[in-house]
Design an enzyme around this catalytic site. Structure first.
Site, PDB file in Angstrom:
ATOM      1  N   ASP A 238      -6.985   4.503  -4.475  1.00  0.00           N
ATOM      2  CA  ASP A 238      -7.673   4.314  -3.189  1.00  0.00           C
ATOM      3  C   ASP A 238      -8.299   5.670  -2.891  1.00  0.00           C
ATOM      4  O   ASP A 238      -8.507   6.463  -3.826  1.00  0.00           O
ATOM      5  CB  ASP A 238      -6.685   3.867  -2.087  1.00  0.00           C
ATOM      6  CG  ASP A 238      -7.389   3.464  -0.789  1.00  0.00           C
ATOM      7  OD1 ASP A 238      -8.079   2.445  -0.767  1.00  0.00           O
ATOM      8  OD2 ASP A 238      -7.267   4.202   0.215  1.00  0.00           O
TER       9      ASP A 238
ATOM     10  N   LYS B 252       0.873  -1.178   0.000  1.00  0.00           N
ATOM     11  CA  LYS B 252       0.000   0.000   0.000  1.00  0.00           C
ATOM     12  C   LYS B 252       0.906   1.221   0.000  1.00  0.00           C
ATOM     13  O   LYS B 252       2.071   1.141   0.397  1.00  0.00           O
ATOM     14  CB  LYS B 252      -0.882   0.013   1.258  1.00  0.00           C
ATOM     15  CG  LYS B 252      -2.115   0.874   1.117  1.00  0.00           C
ATOM     16  CD  LYS B 252      -3.253   0.175   0.421  1.00  0.00           C
ATOM     17  CE  LYS B 252      -4.421   1.115   0.194  1.00  0.00           C
ATOM     18  NZ  LYS B 252      -5.604   0.422  -0.354  1.00  0.00           N
TER      19      LYS B 252
HETATM   20  P1  NDP Z   1     -13.359   7.806  -2.431  1.00  0.00           P
HETATM   21  O1  NDP Z   1     -12.290   8.801  -2.179  1.00  0.00           O
HETATM   22  O2  NDP Z   1     -13.948   7.679  -3.790  1.00  0.00           O
HETATM   23  O3  NDP Z   1     -14.587   8.063  -1.435  1.00  0.00           O
HETATM   24  C1  NDP Z   1     -14.411   8.031  -0.056  1.00  0.00           C
HETATM   25  C2  NDP Z   1     -15.721   8.441   0.605  1.00  0.00           C
HETATM   26  O4  NDP Z   1     -15.608   8.312   2.010  1.00  0.00           O
HETATM   27  C3  NDP Z   1     -16.088   9.875   0.354  1.00  0.00           C
HETATM   28  O5  NDP Z   1     -17.485  10.011   0.372  1.00  0.00           O
HETATM   29  C4  NDP Z   1     -15.442  10.585   1.537  1.00  0.00           C
HETATM   30  O6  NDP Z   1     -16.004  11.843   1.836  1.00  0.00           O
HETATM   31  C5  NDP Z   1     -15.711   9.601   2.635  1.00  0.00           C
HETATM   32  N1  NDP Z   1     -14.662   9.730   3.673  1.00  0.00           N
HETATM   33  C6  NDP Z   1     -13.316   9.613   3.506  1.00  0.00           C
HETATM   34  N2  NDP Z   1     -12.659   9.829   4.681  1.00  0.00           N
HETATM   35  C7  NDP Z   1     -13.644  10.080   5.579  1.00  0.00           C
HETATM   36  C8  NDP Z   1     -13.616  10.379   6.963  1.00  0.00           C
HETATM   37  N3  NDP Z   1     -12.448  10.442   7.639  1.00  0.00           N
HETATM   38  N4  NDP Z   1     -14.804  10.572   7.574  1.00  0.00           N
HETATM   39  C9  NDP Z   1     -15.982  10.490   6.882  1.00  0.00           C
HETATM   40  N5  NDP Z   1     -16.070  10.227   5.568  1.00  0.00           N
HETATM   41  C10 NDP Z   1     -14.921  10.033   4.939  1.00  0.00           C
HETATM   42  O7  NDP Z   1     -12.780   6.410  -1.914  1.00  0.00           O
HETATM   43  P2  NDP Z   1     -13.289   4.946  -2.197  1.00  0.00           P
HETATM   44  O8  NDP Z   1     -14.758   4.923  -2.365  1.00  0.00           O
HETATM   45  O9  NDP Z   1     -12.426   4.379  -3.252  1.00  0.00           O
HETATM   46  O10 NDP Z   1     -12.873   4.211  -0.845  1.00  0.00           O
HETATM   47  C11 NDP Z   1     -13.766   4.080   0.282  1.00  0.00           C
HETATM   48  C12 NDP Z   1     -13.240   2.991   1.193  1.00  0.00           C
HETATM   49  O11 NDP Z   1     -13.188   1.754   0.465  1.00  0.00           O
HETATM   50  C13 NDP Z   1     -11.823   3.182   1.740  1.00  0.00           C
HETATM   51  O12 NDP Z   1     -11.755   2.594   3.029  1.00  0.00           O
HETATM   52  C14 NDP Z   1     -10.966   2.374   0.780  1.00  0.00           C
HETATM   53  O13 NDP Z   1      -9.743   1.976   1.359  1.00  0.00           O
HETATM   54  C15 NDP Z   1     -11.879   1.195   0.538  1.00  0.00           C
HETATM   55  N6  NDP Z   1     -11.610   0.427  -0.655  1.00  0.00           N
HETATM   56  C16 NDP Z   1     -11.649   0.992  -1.899  1.00  0.00           C
HETATM   57  C17 NDP Z   1     -11.410   0.230  -3.013  1.00  0.00           C
HETATM   58  C18 NDP Z   1     -11.575   0.781  -4.380  1.00  0.00           C
HETATM   59  O14 NDP Z   1     -11.501  -0.001  -5.340  1.00  0.00           O
HETATM   60  N7  NDP Z   1     -11.837   2.067  -4.556  1.00  0.00           N
HETATM   61  C19 NDP Z   1     -11.015  -1.176  -2.905  1.00  0.00           C
HETATM   62  C20 NDP Z   1     -11.078  -1.717  -1.562  1.00  0.00           C
HETATM   63  C21 NDP Z   1     -11.338  -0.912  -0.496  1.00  0.00           C
HETATM   64  P3  NDP Z   1     -15.220  13.187   1.392  1.00  0.00           P
HETATM   65  O15 NDP Z   1     -15.489  13.317  -0.072  1.00  0.00           O
HETATM   66  O16 NDP Z   1     -15.837  14.258   2.223  1.00  0.00           O
HETATM   67  O17 NDP Z   1     -13.770  12.960   1.718  1.00  0.00           O
END
Ligand code: NDP
Length: 452
Positions: A165, A125
């Site tokens: 990510d 990572k």
């Molecule tokens: P994105 O950046 O597309 O979206 C993340 C979302 O979570 C946004 O809505 C963001 O809000 C919110 N968020 C992030 N940090 C916080 C926080 N500290 N408190 C509250 N809300 C928060 O990321 P992904 O959708 O790609 O990833 C989401 C999760 O899934 C992560 O844990 C990631 O590690 C996991 N994941 C993703 C994969 C992928 O293929 N994308 C694969 C496997 C796991 P805001 O816009 O306000 O920051």
């Protein structure tokens, strides 16, 4: 003290001030306890001690200039944890909260997740404490270029293959690959996954994590004769994972009533569907706006500064399934108890480590079907693995072909997790099953290589 407890204690002592890494190690190793007695060969070769120590950690300076000519310095890192099964593989996260402890927890979890996918990938990572929010495209480009000017010497299609990510999507992957191509004079699309289809990406990659989690949850529900049809579902986040989770649930006849971002939570009792889902996609992926604007546009409830789980607890919202898809530790013990009280029978983790250890214990004590992240959200990295396969073949498969492969992989993960849980005395427990199934393959490979 048991061997596992000793290893956990040593990890805490040797890696101070990294609570997320401690939490991940504790969660995984505790569930590996049943393997210790059955595999004296692992104990002798110190597999448990070796697997918690990354192969290497690369930490570097990332200087860049903003549009006004001011110079900024961020910290970049890539933690290559274990390549027993294949090239290092795992995403890059750009978020102000990034530091060694977060990247190590994610890299450690990635070893087992990648093993579970059935594809040949090691675990890693990386990322930076850079915040892409509010930055211009030109600033993001300069940052990505600077990041890759150091990273390029450590990665390669057979060495280490990063992906996106949080904060790293198609735009950032494009800039990163552009600089990699410039520096190496090679069109090695296989060095990064999450590319757009036109320049070497895989169809279904954007959808993969969300779809995969829903496929996994559907398999869990099926063990109790249930389906998504008619179910009320809680989703947190509104990014990549949340968006395609919602789309797939709609296709299966369920209704998603919550979305959120780090500013607050929307509750839409009619469901995020049809033109509302289209609006969300445009809002988040094009306008890069806030979910509050969704509530304003459609006249539904918005809770400023609250997470989905705070709102569910405080408002007593009833639901059947919860698919946390935002970030780590978003659900604590109190939230988990509220989910149980409000009728939730299945929690499947789209985000990485969204539930605290207290929350997990509450799911298990209450017979909630619990799909841990490394199994439930492995669809994303699985299709990244399929993107690598297509890059090696110099071919691109159709949507149906990739989606079918993804669906089959999620079913295998479900089946293998249940089989391992059964074989090691924890029938029906996906947490034990996923960790043990993922671990066994890696441990056997490490054993075969000798002491390296
Ligand atoms: P994105 O950046 O597309 O979206 C993340 C979302 O979570 C946004 O809505 C963001 O809000 C919110 N968020 C992030 N940090 C916080 C926080 N500290 N408190 C509250 N809300 C928060 O990321 P992904 O959708 O790609 O990833 C989401 C999760 O899934 C992560 O844990 C990631 O590690 C996991 N994941 C993703 C994969 C992928 O293929 N994308 C694969 C496997 C796991 P805001 O816009 O306000 O920051």
């Amino acid at each position: 003290m048991s061997l596992i407890k000793e290893v956990i204690a040593k990890v805490k002592e040797k890696n101070p001030a990294q609570p997320e890494f401690h939490q991940a190690v504790e969660e995984v190793l505790t569930t590996l306890e049943p393997t210790v007695d059955k595999h004296p060969e692992f104990v002798k070769a110190k597999i448990y001690e070796r697997i918690v120590e990354p192969d290497r950690q690369i930490i570097f300076r990332v200087p860049w200039e903003d549009d006004e000519g001011n110079v900024h310095v961020n910290r970049g890192m890539r933690i290559e944890f274990n390549n027993a099964l294949g090239p290092y593989k795992g995403g890059l996260r750009f978020h102000p909260t990034v530091y060694e402890g977060i990247i190590k927890f994610l890299g450690f979890e990635q070893i087992f997740k990648n093993s579970l996918t059935t594809l040949p990938m090691g675990g890693a990572k990386g990322g930076s404490d850079f915040d892409p929010k509010g930055k211009s495209d030109a600033e993001v480009m300069r940052f990505c270029y600077s990041f890759m000017r150091e990273l390029f010497r450590h990665v390669g299609p057979n060495t280490d293959v990063p992906a996106g990510d949080i904060g790293v999507g198609g735009r950032e992957i494009g800039y990163l690959l552009g600089m990699y191509k410039k520096l190496t004079n090679e069109h090695s699309g296989g060095v990064l996954t999450g590319k757009a289809y036109e320049w070497g990406g895989s169809l279904i990659r954007p959808e993969a994590t969300g779809y995969g989690n829903v496929y996994f949850a559907a398999e869990m529900l099926a063990t109790r004769g249930e389906t998504f049809s008619g179910k009320t579902v809680l989703v947190s986040g509104s990014g990549n994972v949340a968006q395609y989770t919602i789309q797939k649930i709609n296709q299966l006849g369920g209704k998603v009533i919550t979305i959120s971002d780090s500013s607050g939570t929307v509750v839409d009792m009619d469901g995020v569907k049809g033109e509302k889902w289209d609006f969300l996609m445009e809002l988040k992926n094009v306008k890069r706006g806030r979910v509050k604007e969704y509530a304003e546009k459609f006249g539904v409830d918005y809770y400023d500064g609250k997470s989905v789980w705070d709102v569910v607890k405080e408002q007593g919202i009833k639901a059947d399934v919860a698919l946390p898809s935002a970030t780590q530790n978003e659900i604590n013990g109190e939230h988990a108890q509220a989910l149980v009280n409000n009728g939730v029978i299945c929690v499947s983790e789209g985000a990485n480590m969204p539930s605290t250890l207290d929350a997990i214990n509450i799911y298990l004590e209450n017979n909630v079907l619990y799909g841990p992240a490394k199994a439930a959200n492995a669809g994303g990295v699985a299709v990244s693995g399929l993107e690598m396969s297509q890059n090696s073949l110099r071919l691109q498969w159709t949507r149906e072909e990739v989606d079918n492969k993804l669906h089959e992989i999620m079913k295998s993960i479900h089946k293998n997790s249940l089989a391992a849980a059964e074989a090691y005395g924890k029938p029906g427990n996906y947490l034990y099953g996923a960790n043990i199934a993922g671990f066994l393959k890696v441990a056997k490979a490490m054993l075969a290589y000798g002491i390296v």
